[in-house]
Design a protein around this motif. Structure first.
Motif, PDB file in Angstrom:
ATOM      1  N   GLY A   1       0.790  -1.218   0.000  1.00  0.00           N
ATOM      2  CA  GLY A   1       0.000   0.000   0.000  1.00  0.00           C
ATOM      3  C   GLY A   1       0.824   1.272   0.000  1.00  0.00           C
ATOM      4  O   GLY A   1       0.276   2.377  -0.137  1.00  0.00           O
ATOM      5  N   ARG A   2       2.136   1.124   0.132  1.00  0.00           N
ATOM      6  CA  ARG A   2       2.990   2.312   0.251  1.00  0.00           C
ATOM      7  C   ARG A   2       2.920   3.185  -0.997  1.00  0.00           C
ATOM      8  O   ARG A   2       2.710   4.402  -0.906  1.00  0.00           O
ATOM      9  CB  ARG A   2       4.431   1.867   0.499  1.00  0.00           C
ATOM     10  CG  ARG A   2       5.414   3.020   0.664  1.00  0.00           C
ATOM     11  CD  ARG A   2       6.809   2.498   0.984  1.00  0.00           C
ATOM     12  NE  ARG A   2       7.305   1.596  -0.048  1.00  0.00           N
ATOM     13  CZ  ARG A   2       8.483   0.988  -0.002  1.00  0.00           C
ATOM     14  NH1 ARG A   2       9.263   1.155   1.054  1.00  0.00           N
ATOM     15  NH2 ARG A   2       8.891   0.201  -0.978  1.00  0.00           N
ATOM     16  N   ILE A   3       3.045   2.554  -2.156  1.00  0.00           N
ATOM     17  CA  ILE A   3       3.066   3.366  -3.382  1.00  0.00           C
ATOM     18  C   ILE A   3       1.683   3.945  -3.678  1.00  0.00           C
ATOM     19  O   ILE A   3       1.559   5.018  -4.257  1.00  0.00           O
ATOM     20  CB  ILE A   3       3.604   2.555  -4.581  1.00  0.00           C
ATOM     21  CG1 ILE A   3       4.025   3.516  -5.711  1.00  0.00           C
ATOM     22  CG2 ILE A   3       2.599   1.529  -5.087  1.00  0.00           C
ATOM     23  CD1 ILE A   3       4.889   2.887  -6.767  1.00  0.00           C
ATOM     24  N   VAL A   4       0.627   3.248  -3.219  1.00  0.00           N
ATOM     25  CA  VAL A   4      -0.723   3.775  -3.385  1.00  0.00           C
ATOM     26  C   VAL A   4      -0.875   5.096  -2.623  1.00  0.00           C
ATOM     27  O   VAL A   4      -1.412   6.085  -3.141  1.00  0.00           O
ATOM     28  CB  VAL A   4      -1.775   2.751  -2.911  1.00  0.00           C
ATOM     29  CG1 VAL A   4      -3.154   3.398  -2.793  1.00  0.00           C
ATOM     30  CG2 VAL A   4      -1.821   1.566  -3.870  1.00  0.00           C
ATOM     31  N   GLU A   5      -0.390   5.118  -1.397  1.00  0.00           N
ATOM     32  CA  GLU A   5      -0.464   6.350  -0.603  1.00  0.00           C
ATOM     33  C   GLU A   5       0.361   7.468  -1.247  1.00  0.00           C
ATOM     34  O   GLU A   5      -0.003   8.644  -1.184  1.00  0.00           O
ATOM     35  CB  GLU A   5       0.029   6.085   0.828  1.00  0.00           C
ATOM     36  CG  GLU A   5      -0.888   5.172   1.624  1.00  0.00           C
ATOM     37  CD  GLU A   5      -2.340   5.641   1.608  1.00  0.00           C
ATOM     38  OE1 GLU A   5      -2.590   6.833   1.911  1.00  0.00           O
ATOM     39  OE2 GLU A   5      -3.229   4.822   1.287  1.00  0.00           O
ATOM     40  N   GLN A   6       1.450   7.094  -1.873  1.00  0.00           N
ATOM     41  CA  GLN A   6       2.289   8.089  -2.540  1.00  0.00           C
ATOM     42  C   GLN A   6       1.592   8.650  -3.787  1.00  0.00           C
ATOM     43  O   GLN A   6       1.710   9.838  -4.090  1.00  0.00           O
ATOM     44  CB  GLN A   6       3.641   7.476  -2.904  1.00  0.00           C
ATOM     45  CG  GLN A   6       4.474   7.131  -1.674  1.00  0.00           C
ATOM     46  CD  GLN A   6       5.686   6.269  -2.002  1.00  0.00           C
ATOM     47  OE1 GLN A   6       5.792   5.702  -3.074  1.00  0.00           O
ATOM     48  NE2 GLN A   6       6.600   6.160  -1.048  1.00  0.00           N
ATOM     49  N   LEU A   7       0.849   7.787  -4.486  1.00  0.00           N
ATOM     50  CA  LEU A   7       0.090   8.245  -5.649  1.00  0.00           C
ATOM     51  C   LEU A   7      -0.975   9.260  -5.230  1.00  0.00           C
ATOM     52  O   LEU A   7      -1.271  10.214  -5.957  1.00  0.00           O
ATOM     53  CB  LEU A   7      -0.571   7.059  -6.361  1.00  0.00           C
ATOM     54  CG  LEU A   7       0.364   6.060  -7.046  1.00  0.00           C
ATOM     55  CD1 LEU A   7      -0.436   4.900  -7.617  1.00  0.00           C
ATOM     56  CD2 LEU A   7       1.175   6.725  -8.151  1.00  0.00           C
ATOM     57  N   LYS A   8      -1.531   9.047  -4.056  1.00  0.00           N
ATOM     58  CA  LYS A   8      -2.540   9.984  -3.553  1.00  0.00           C
ATOM     59  C   LYS A   8      -1.922  11.353  -3.282  1.00  0.00           C
ATOM     60  O   LYS A   8      -2.570  12.382  -3.494  1.00  0.00           O
ATOM     61  CB  LYS A   8      -3.189   9.414  -2.290  1.00  0.00           C
ATOM     62  CG  LYS A   8      -4.054   8.181  -2.551  1.00  0.00           C
ATOM     63  CD  LYS A   8      -4.630   7.608  -1.263  1.00  0.00           C
ATOM     64  CE  LYS A   8      -5.491   6.377  -1.546  1.00  0.00           C
ATOM     65  NZ  LYS A   8      -6.036   5.792  -0.289  1.00  0.00           N
ATOM     66  N   LYS A   9      -0.678  11.369  -2.814  1.00  0.00           N
ATOM     67  CA  LYS A   9       0.005  12.661  -2.564  1.00  0.00           C
ATOM     68  C   LYS A   9       0.127  13.464  -3.865  1.00  0.00           C
ATOM     69  O   LYS A   9       0.155  14.695  -3.842  1.00  0.00           O
ATOM     70  CB  LYS A   9       1.407  12.423  -1.992  1.00  0.00           C
ATOM     71  CG  LYS A   9       1.428  11.834  -0.602  1.00  0.00           C
ATOM     72  CD  LYS A   9       1.018  12.829   0.466  1.00  0.00           C
ATOM     73  CE  LYS A   9       2.061  13.877   0.724  1.00  0.00           C
ATOM     74  NZ  LYS A   9       1.681  14.789   1.829  1.00  0.00           N
ATOM     75  N   LEU A  10       0.207  12.752  -4.969  1.00  0.00           N
ATOM     76  CA  LEU A  10       0.332  13.406  -6.273  1.00  0.00           C
ATOM     77  C   LEU A  10      -1.007  13.954  -6.756  1.00  0.00           C
ATOM     78  O   LEU A  10      -1.056  14.770  -7.668  1.00  0.00           O
ATOM     79  CB  LEU A  10       0.895  12.400  -7.284  1.00  0.00           C
ATOM     80  CG  LEU A  10       1.342  12.889  -8.647  1.00  0.00           C
ATOM     81  CD1 LEU A  10       2.555  13.822  -8.525  1.00  0.00           C
ATOM     82  CD2 LEU A  10       1.690  11.710  -9.553  1.00  0.00           C
ATOM     83  N   GLY A  11      -2.104  13.469  -6.137  1.00  0.00           N
ATOM     84  CA  GLY A  11      -3.440  13.930  -6.541  1.00  0.00           C
ATOM     85  C   GLY A  11      -4.167  12.978  -7.459  1.00  0.00           C
ATOM     86  O   GLY A  11      -5.175  13.345  -8.067  1.00  0.00           O
TER      87      GLY A  11
END
Length: 873
Positions: free
Chosen positions: A126-136
């Motif tokens: 789930g780490r990269i998913v949360e990072q994708l959310k930071k991008l919008g």
């Protein structure tokens, strides 16, 4: 959400809050809706081992731009998110972690190892998913998929069984690419080639009857231990008489035949080739034609096998050195030549691959490739840019059977079962109950797993519920646009197309938007070894997601690489800041009467000009986005907001707003209308700031995400007024430039005399000259004749500004004479130096040239000073 803007633009203060607002209100979710047209994108699933990098940031930004654009246009816009189990990469990470604990896969056993793998997925997946959310990223997270989830796994089994039953999947011993580090087979597409410096070792192989020898050359002498023949061309007169005879294999003593085969190039080298069927794909085919034995001389980790005598157990390159030394000692080595050649490497770990014969599972590619080629040729799927279809055709038309089995535990286990009694192979989605051959009931499953790309090839339809005919599949499939880098056309794009055509009867998407790599500011590929990688999360933390997104979008041209530039990120942040401050100006002067972005009934000349510019912007940006010219669209919105809205129109409205009354109210209405609609145009590129501002200004929807995309309106096309106002703009720009050349401060006012045939137009715009051109007054006539005035000429007017209004003549002459004196000193010093023969002859040529350039610049400056003095005289 708050209804006012803070004084300072600080994206950290609101980006996370806004993303949470979007999620809580379900704005990312898309459902089948018969009243709407669907628009679907499936995310290229990042690996669960992944960390967000600039390539991801670019890929996701481009997808998010498209999905937000289509959502605003009223489509049921679905962006399907998900992650890939990434067999090789994930297993390697887990094995590495276990190694530190002193345990191996074999110590744990398959079941315990898989438990660890799933724990790993839960911890890091789930780490990269949360990072994708930071991008919008506005994905529909309620539909998040994983390539090993139940639905995708069911699709994988269905496809394997179907292809097997059609005879398109088979098991056999063939030459494959083997990675000695990852300890698994890899497909041809997973082999990357790099230029390496090596050698050609020229060797003598003696004829068994003692009558002579044959000379040949090899780049891999360690494989000679597995030679089972030497080949010559059947038409080569030099060797025809030797075909059928035997040679004695040096160092081994085994007799091997001389065979004739068209594969051998008579013109290359000596025209003699050693044949090692177990370790070369071409040799393997020669071996099949001549029924040659296959002798494998290497272990899985590229050490020599027990049958290799004194070399047994040696690592392959260690064995190479020992074998070459023994060949030289035995008189078999003729010479060694330097040689540069392309060497295949594993795309995951960069280890040199070993071609080797192995029993694996394969997909017959020719029957699958043909309809997939036709699908692109007939336009069902288009590449943007079009040039990439040639790469696609070349690969598909020359495709080899696809090795799909991997010697790994993490992944989709091959649905093949072997009868413990008779060994019969049964391919089935579930473990069989009885053997169709002998009736026994005990089976064991194939140990291997499938190539990761086998499951991701099904991604566009498996994620929507296939093989079940779900409502999602019926409505959202085929998908619309695939956004991906040019580096995975073979890995993924081609496989999705042939898989979709085979299993659904339709192409998986109608457009493939290809982007390039993000390189560093020097144009180098970002890599760990160079240490030039840029962490997008750090950029977001410092400048905000919108600034990073805008830099990536505006620098993007389909199919081409772009260079990361921190200066451009800063420029994007500055743009966001200008937009923020412009909005605050509007809000601070906003009447309570204005509750929605609606135009007034009465419009002034400047209103009609800016509305025409805005209206054309809507048309052009929409066309650009429809043609996937995302970078051009982003730049046009930027230019309009910065130049026309902020630098011109807002400045023009300040006098009207200060005046109050109806003219102020009308100006405010136009400002709100333009700003609200510009936010919609900018939203796909910079979603956070546009939402934050949207919530603060009069608007017509609960979120900008569900607002309506602007459309071109004939009623807003005031072309005559636009041309008239641009005549005024040209005049004002000319006056500004003339004042700037003479360093006149804005505070020093001057009378402007305008000679023009458009007298009424210029008189009506007197206030604009006073506001934007520092005019103390504007006098308009058909013609003027004013001595000692600065002249500005445009296509529609001649403008005169009395010199005494611009400058203090005596002070200016004093300043110019000081500059003249300094310039004379420079010219005298430089001329003296260059007339000195010793200096010219002894000084380095570049130094002499620099001095000449300095003199030329000084003389040019002197000419301008004298011209200015003369003008004042």
């Amino acid at each position: 959400m708050k209804k006012e803007l803070e004084k300072v633009y600080a994206p950290k203060e609101f980006e996370d809050r806004i993303y949470q607002f979007w999620q809580e209100n379900g704005y990312f979710k898309a459902d089948p809706d018969p009243k709407k047209e669907p628009y679907t994108i499936v995310i290229p699933p990042p690996n669960i081992t992944g960390q967000l990098h600039m390539g991801h940031a670019l890929d996701e930004t481009l997808q998010d731009i498209l999905i937000r654009y289509k959502r605003l246009q009223g489509y049921a816009a679905l962006w399907v998110p998900g992650t890939d189990h990434a067999s090789i990469a994930t297993e390697a990470k887990i094995v590495e972690a276990m190694k530190k604990e002193g345990i191996s896969k074999e110590d744990l056993g398959r079941e315990k190892f898989l438990e660890r793998a799933w724990d790993w997925k839960r911890q890091y997946g789930g780490r990269i998913v949360e990072q994708l959310k930071k991008l919008g990223s506005s994905c529909d997270w309620s539909r998040e998929r994983f390539t090993l989830d139940d639905g995708c796994s069911e699709a994988v089994k269905e496809v394997f069984v179907r292809l097997y039953e059609k005879g398109l999947i088979y098991q056999g011993e063939r030459i494959i690419n083997w990675c000695p580090h990852c300890l698994t087979s890899i497909s041809d597409a997973e082999v990357e080639y790099s230029e390496q410096h090596g050698h050609f070792w020229h060797l003598r192989y003696p004829l068994a009857d003692g009558s002579g020898w044959l000379e040949l050359a090899t780049t891999r002498p360690e494989t000679m231990l597995g030679d089972t023949a030497v080949a010559v061309n059947p038409e080569d007169g030099r060797y025809k008489h030797l075909v059928g005879k035997t040679l004695t294999l040096p160092l081994v003593g085994r007799e091997i035949p001389i065979v004739a085969d068209d594969y051998v190039d008579r013109e290359f080298g000596t025209g003699v080739v050693k044949i090692t069927p177990a370790h070369d794909p071409n040799d393997f085919e020669v071996g099949l034609r001549h029924n040659l034995p296959v002798i494998n001389v290497m272990t899985d980790d590229a050490h020599m096998t027990e049958d290799c005598g004194k070399y047994a157990g040696m690592e392959r390159y260690e064995a190479r050195k020992a074998i070459v030394a023994d060949l030289e000692e035995g008189g078999y080595l003729v010479k060694v030549e330097e040689h540069v050649h392309n060497v295949g490497e594993c795309y995951r770990c960069s280890t040199t691959v070993e071609p080797r014969v192995s029993k694996q599972w394969f997909v017959k590619m020719e029957p699958l490739a043909k309809p997939a080629i036709e699908a692109v040729k007939n336009g069902e799927t288009k590449f943007v840019p079009e040039r990439f279809d040639k790469i696609y055709y070349h690969w598909m038309e020359n495709i080899k059977d696809w090795c799909i089995s991997r010697q790994l535990w993490w992944g989709h286990r091959i649905p093949a079962y072997y009868c413990d009694t008779c060994g019969e192979t049964v391919v089935s989605k579930e473990e069989p109950h009885t053997c169709p051959k002998c009736g026994a009931t005990s089976f064991h499953q194939d140990e291997d797993t499938l190539d990761t790309w086998f499951s991701s090839a099904l991604w566009p339809f498996s994620t929507l519920g296939w093989p079940e005919q779900t409502e999602d599949l019926k409505y959202f499939y085929p998908t619309n646009t695939l956004v991906t880098g040019y580096d995975i056309i073979f890995f993924w794009v081609a496989r999705m197309i042939f898989s979709a055509v085979e299993h659904t009867g339709e192409v998986p998407f109608n457009t493939v938007l290809i982007h390039g790599l993000v390189r560093d500011e020097q144009g180098r590929k970002m890599s760990k070894s160079l240490g030039n990688g840029i962490d997008p999360l750090e950029v977001i933390d410092e400048f905000g997601a919108d600034a990073l997104r805008y830099m990536l979008a505006s620098g993007n041209s389909p199919g081409n690489d772009l260079r990361y530039s921190e200066d451009k990120v800063k420029a994007a942040r500055n743009f966001a800041n200008k937009l923020w401050n412009a909005t605050r100006f509007i809000l601070m002067n906003l009447s309570d009467e204005i509750t929605a972005p609606v135009l007034p009934d009465t419009l002034t000349l400047e209103d009609k000009w800016v509305l025409t510019k805005y209206n054309n912007l809507v048309k052009e940006v929409t066309e650009n986005l429809d043609k996937f010219e995302l970078g051009i669209a982003a730049s046009k919105v930027y230019d309009f907001i910065w130049d026309y809205l902020c630098d011109w129109y807002i400045e023009l409205t300040k006098t009207r707003i200060q005046a109050g009354g109806e003219t102020a109210l009308n100006a405010q209405k136009v400002l709100v209308y333009i700003m609200a609609n510009c936010l919609k145009l900018l939203h796909p590129f910079m979603p956070f700031i546009t939402e934050e501002i949207w919530q603060a200004i009069p608007n017509d929807s609960a979120s900008i995400m569900i607002a309506k995309w602007p459309v071109y309106e004939d009623s807003l096309n005031f072309s005559a007024e636009e041309k008239d106002f641009e005549k005024i703009m040209d005049a004002i720009k000319g006056i500004r430039n003339a004042r700037a050349e003479k360093n006149v401060p804005p505070s020093r006012k001057a009378v402007v005399y305008a000679a023009t045939e458009h007298e009424e137009l210029f008189r009506s715009c007197k206030a604009f000259f006073e506001k934007l051109a520092s005019a103390s007054d504007l006098q308009v006539a058909a013609d003027w004749s004013i001595d000692g005035a600065v002249q500005v000429v445009t296509n529609d007017a001649r403008l005169f500004i009395p010199m005494e209004d611009l400058i203090d003549k005596d002070k200016e002459l004093e300043r110019l004479n000081r500059e003249k004196a300094n310039c004379e000193k420079d010219i005298k010093m430089l001329s003296g130096k260059l007339s000195n023969e010793k200096f010219v002859s002894k000084a380095p040529a570049n130094i002499v040239e620099q001095e000449r350039e300095k003199l030329a610049r000084a003389e040019e400056k002197m000419a301008k000073i004298l011209e200015s003095i003369q003008a004042l005289g």
